[in-house]
Design an enzyme around this catalytic site. Sequence first.
Site, PDB file in Angstrom:
ATOM      1  N   GLU A  22       0.852  -1.191   0.000  1.00  0.00           N
ATOM      2  CA  GLU A  22       0.000   0.000   0.000  1.00  0.00           C
ATOM      3  C   GLU A  22       0.889   1.243   0.000  1.00  0.00           C
ATOM      4  O   GLU A  22       2.114   1.159  -0.046  1.00  0.00           O
ATOM      5  CB  GLU A  22      -0.937   0.003   1.213  1.00  0.00           C
ATOM      6  CG  GLU A  22      -2.076   1.009   1.077  1.00  0.00           C
ATOM      7  CD  GLU A  22      -3.257   0.720   1.989  1.00  0.00           C
ATOM      8  OE1 GLU A  22      -4.040   1.663   2.208  1.00  0.00           O
ATOM      9  OE2 GLU A  22      -3.416  -0.415   2.475  1.00  0.00           O
ATOM     10  N   ASN A 155      -8.673   5.854   5.069  1.00  0.00           N
ATOM     11  CA  ASN A 155      -7.802   5.573   3.936  1.00  0.00           C
ATOM     12  C   ASN A 155      -7.688   6.765   3.006  1.00  0.00           C
ATOM     13  O   ASN A 155      -8.529   7.662   2.989  1.00  0.00           O
ATOM     14  CB  ASN A 155      -8.348   4.376   3.138  1.00  0.00           C
ATOM     15  CG  ASN A 155      -7.546   3.119   3.352  1.00  0.00           C
ATOM     16  OD1 ASN A 155      -6.331   3.128   3.225  1.00  0.00           O
ATOM     17  ND2 ASN A 155      -8.218   2.034   3.696  1.00  0.00           N
ATOM     18  N   ASP A 205     -10.332   2.701  -1.288  1.00  0.00           N
ATOM     19  CA  ASP A 205      -9.087   2.536  -0.536  1.00  0.00           C
ATOM     20  C   ASP A 205      -8.171   3.716  -0.849  1.00  0.00           C
ATOM     21  O   ASP A 205      -8.586   4.866  -0.732  1.00  0.00           O
ATOM     22  CB  ASP A 205      -8.455   1.183  -0.876  1.00  0.00           C
ATOM     23  CG  ASP A 205      -7.561   0.653   0.228  1.00  0.00           C
ATOM     24  OD1 ASP A 205      -6.709   1.415   0.724  1.00  0.00           O
ATOM     25  OD2 ASP A 205      -7.669  -0.529   0.590  1.00  0.00           O
TER      26      ASP A 205
END
Length: 294
Positions: A22, A155, A205
């Site tokens: 990520e 997020n 996300d």
Amino acid sequence: MASATTQQPTTLSVHGGYELAEGGRWVGDRYIYVDILTGRLFELRDGADQGPRQLARLDVPLGAVAPVRNRPGHWIAAAGTGIALIGADGEVEWLDRPEDHNSVPSRMNDGVADPAGRFWAGSMAYDGTRGAGSLYRTDHDGTVVRVLDGLTVVNGPAFTADGTTLYLADSAAGTIHRFRVAPDTGDLTGSETFVRFGGDEGSPDGMTVDDEGCLWVAVWGGGEVRRYHPDGRLLHTLAVPAPQPTSVCLHPTDLRILITTARHGLTHPTAGSGAVLTAPVTARAPETRPWRQG
């Protein structure tokens, strides 16, 4: 105008087998990303053939980083239960650990620096307890301020180029919020729901804003990346050969997007799960802004 869905030719840039890659960001001539649950920070040099290089490894989860202005090799990080500085030698200096005081075990998640040089990062409970997540802002003097609470899985903080608009996803709620930002203070006003996802669409996300002011969103559980106009219209959907894309990064000069993905929780991960993918697009975005210390 209806949005178009495309299956662009996707290149597997890094087949890392990451559990939860990520926080992909472009910094100088390199792509920076993390593997959250193993606490590792990586760089992938533009045009290099040797693959990714590990820059640091923490003994706590590492959600995202931003460079520190005028301090090459130094990073500000959303890590463990708070905000830390990571030195060029990997040494960690904690600025604050506000999630130590949460009533449920929690960790920091995604984060990014805004155009004014402040660092913003969200948190979440390990078990997804509703309302346990918060948004924090780290000011120039290193003070960590809780800006919002009552969120769940925070997020993709993403800012427009002028720093006056913040997009923030609460993934568990399937909602992208939009706020006005006071450039001088970082105060948030004018909260509104920008996009709300249906239950079968996946969850928003990691996010980024391109040079045209459009918002790109990785859709966890949906196997796609979406591009939204500032008025909320869905302009384009890019199908991704992995069910759990986690972050999106547009190259500052080339017309391509880099997408991190996750294997976490998958019984049958695809070849693109837990990897870094690349696909051609028609947009660019500035490189990651540094945190301005002092």
